[in-house]
Design an enzyme around this catalytic site. Structure first.
Site, PDB file in Angstrom:
ATOM      1  N   GLU A  17      -7.748 122.703   0.504  1.00 34.69           N
ATOM      2  CA  GLU A  17      -7.441 121.704   1.526  1.00 34.69           C
ATOM      3  C   GLU A  17      -5.989 121.278   1.382  1.00 34.69           C
ATOM      4  OE1 GLU A  17     -10.336 118.594   1.272  1.00 34.69           O
ATOM      5  OE2 GLU A  17     -12.024 119.935   1.577  1.00 34.69           O
ATOM      6  N   HIS A  38      -7.386 109.962   8.177  1.00 40.40           N
ATOM      7  CA  HIS A  38      -7.702 111.386   8.245  1.00 40.40           C
ATOM      8  C   HIS A  38      -7.087 111.944   9.520  1.00 40.40           C
ATOM      9  CE1 HIS A  38      -9.801 115.185   8.181  1.00 40.40           C
ATOM     10  NE2 HIS A  38     -10.216 114.906   6.962  1.00 40.40           N
ATOM     11  N   ARG A  75      -2.324 114.709   3.928  1.00 44.26           N
ATOM     12  CA  ARG A  75      -2.896 114.002   5.069  1.00 44.26           C
ATOM     13  C   ARG A  75      -1.927 113.034   5.740  1.00 44.26           C
ATOM     14  NH1 ARG A  75      -8.988 112.729   2.715  1.00 44.26           N
ATOM     15  NH2 ARG A  75      -9.819 114.810   3.103  1.00 44.26           N
ATOM     16  N   HIS A  77      -9.753 106.403   7.187  1.00 43.17           N
ATOM     17  CA  HIS A  77     -10.668 107.242   6.411  1.00 43.17           C
ATOM     18  C   HIS A  77     -10.952 106.702   5.016  1.00 43.17           C
ATOM     19  CE1 HIS A  77     -12.845 110.740   5.197  1.00 43.17           C
ATOM     20  NE2 HIS A  77     -11.914 111.177   4.361  1.00 43.17           N
ATOM     21  N   ARG A 109      -4.178 109.663  -1.144  1.00 42.31           N
ATOM     22  CA  ARG A 109      -5.196 110.431  -1.859  1.00 42.31           C
ATOM     23  C   ARG A 109      -5.082 111.918  -1.555  1.00 42.31           C
ATOM     24  NH1 ARG A 109     -10.695 112.149  -0.694  1.00 42.31           N
ATOM     25  NH2 ARG A 109     -10.422 111.396   1.436  1.00 42.31           N
TER      26      ARG A 109
END
Length: 541
Positions: free
Chosen positions: A134, A250, A296, A357, A392
């Site tokens: 990811e 997100h 992100r 998110h 994160r």
């Protein structure tokens, strides 16, 4: 507390009570929340101790249950824990605690193997784990289950295992109103459910695992339960909170009229999905050389900028160039959701835009999960552990919940075993306040708050708008926080207001851009802010 000349109340408890008139329950360890952190904490408690888990919903109500992408851990011989450490530190924008990062990442593989030994069935390719990648990761290291339903599989395993423990009881559909403190220590909590009303639970040790506060935003991936209750009750109890300016958005949330805002996991981009605008233009490389696999915060900001350029309310995920059968097998949940809205992943682009998110900030904890209030521990999204920093890294959240859930459970267990089995009902009381004549439209305030947070505390922020938003919030707090409600709808609103204004105050103070906190009026990070944290702690005065 006075902000902008408006006197703001700081209620100690949300509801009136007299201990002589409320049922009492005694336990060794109380755990608030039944997500991944709470369940793992329960399994770490010594079987000689009694454990009570009080959860707002059932096992399907937590963010953990809804987690799609997976758990990040170094399980590939070609990978190395130091790579994972480096990726986490880079994503964290100079605000991670490196000792915490190393500690969690090096423990991670053991926690995954433990889940597998307990029966978790992660996806495989032949006899090897299928490891995905990811945004922000330099290697394939994401274990996942049932394609895009990792959270369900992990919660299934842990919930069933907890149910088998004779020393653990679970109270579902139970709202925790407040922590009980006496002489500077946490002594348990007051809870409510529709069956028997309010109950005072006296506990030797208490663990918060209540999740985040994504419901503060109009556009969010979070379930209805994510209203910041644990953070708010910890703040009222005197615990330190920090890093509240860092809410992660997100990048890809399904944007269809009439649909819930379903998260479209970034594992799709890891498998080769492309982001395009309304004209079909693949735009991510205009913003970052990593393209769709940038972290992100970068992708979210780029999407917002491209939406403004094109004057369109969303962008699109394009999977039409990928093998349709393989994509359907890898993402069965998302495929099903899209089909309900007549979208075929093999030929249609998926409309997406950012949504709130994951909260990086929360209750300050040390390496063991201990908060600043004796007798109170915490694990998971309710905390600020130092792992995530300002942003994160994808799939580090379930890893953190596993590691810190175990640590908090062990720490609370150790201290509870050292305490005598003597429970005393303490003379705590909260007298009723005069009942106001005018009822509040709680739905209206809640919707107004969520819209205000989305406009002023979204992906891109400006000081003037945040200060205006804070003035509105303080007005709402001035009359909503003093009310004593008799139902969860009111208590949730008070918790949301409590955390929202702290988030805005933190974002106003941090006059720079770092990680997912991006300010148009201060677009660059400042070196002197790199290791500075904004903290809040309630004063009795």
């Amino acid at each position: 507390m006075k902000v902008f000349g408006i006197e703001t109340p700081e209620p100690r408890y949300l509801t009136p009570f007299n201990p002589r008139q409320i049922p009492h329950f005694f336990t060794d360890v109380l755990i608030v929340g039944a997500g991944l952190g709470g369940l793992r904490a329960a399994l770490a408690v010594d079987p000689r101790l009694n454990v009570l888990i009080a959860c707002k919903d059932g096992r399907e109500g937590s963010n953990s249950w809804h987690a799609q992408g997976g758990i990040a851990a170094v399980l590939d011989p070609e990978d190395d824990p130091e790579n994972h450490v480096r990726d986490t530190l880079e994503a964290g924008g100079g605000l991670c605690d490196e000792a915490v990062v190393r500690s969690v990442i090096y423990e991670g593989p053991e926690r995954i193997r433990e889940l597998m030994a307990w029966g978790a069935e992660f996806d495989r390719v032949g006899d090897r784990l299928a490891l995905g990648r990811e945004g922000g990761h330099s290697h394939n290291r994401i274990v996942h289950a049932n394609g895009d339903a990792t959270g369900r599989e992990v919660i299934r395993v842990l919930y069933d295992r907890v149910r088998q423990q004779p020393n653990v009881d679970i109270w579902e559909d139970t709202f925790t109103l407040d922590l009980l403190t006496w002489d500077g220590r946490c002594r348990g909590a007051m809870v409510w459910n529709h069956r028997h009303g309010r109950t005072l639970i006296w506990a030797k040790q208490t663990i918060l695992a209540t999740g985040g506060c994504g419901q503060l935003y109009r556009e969010t991936t979070n379930p209805e339960t994510a209203t910041g209750d644990g953070m708010a009750m910890a703040f009222r109890a005197g615990a330190e909170l920090r890093d509240l300016e860092f809410m992660q958005f997100h990048p890809t949330v399904l944007y269809i009229a009439g649909s819930a805002r379903h998260l479209i996991t970034e594992a799709m981009r890891g498998e080769g999905a492309r982001l395009v605008d309304r004209h079909g233009y693949r735009f991510m490389f205009d913003y970052d050389p990593r393209g769709e696999l940038a972290p992100r915060d970068v992708v979210s900001s780029a999407i917002v900028a491209q939406m403004e350029k094109t004057g369109h309310p969303c962008v699109y995920l394009d999977l039409t160039h990928l093998d349709a059968a393989q994509i359907r097998a890898r993402f069965p949940g998302i495929t099903k959701i899209c089909e309900e809205f007549r979208l075929d992943l093999s030929r249609d682009r998926i409309p997406v835009r950012p949504g709130a998110h994951y909260m990086m900030g929360g209750v300050t904890v040390d390496l063991e999960g201990r908060t600043t209030v004796p007798g109170l521990w915490a694990a998971g999204e309710v905390t600020s552990s130092g792992l995530h920093g300002a942003n994160r890294l994808a799939s580090n959240s379930l890893l953190e919940a596993l590691v810190y859930g175990r640590r908090a459970g062990q720490g609370a267990s150790r201290e509870a075993l050292e305490m005598p089995d003597q429970y005393t009902v303490l003379p705590l009381a909260n007298p009723p306040a005069p009942a106001p004549h005018e009822p509040l439209d709680l739905v209206d305030i809640r919707n107004s708050l969520k819209s205000l947070m989305w406009r002023s505390m979204g992906v891109r922020r400006v000081g003037d708008k945040m200060r205006e938003a804070l003035e509105d919030m303080e007005r709402w707090c001035s009359y909503a926080l003093l009310r004593q409600f008799t139902h969860p709808q009111g208590w949730e609103l008070q918790n949301m207001l409590t955390i929202a204004r702290l988030m805005v105050r933190a974002a106003i103070q941090r006059e720079e851009s770092r990680g997912c906190h991006y300010r148009l009026d201060f677009p660059e990070p400042k070196p002197d802010w790199q290791n500075r944290r904004i903290t809040f702690r309630r004063s009795e005065s």
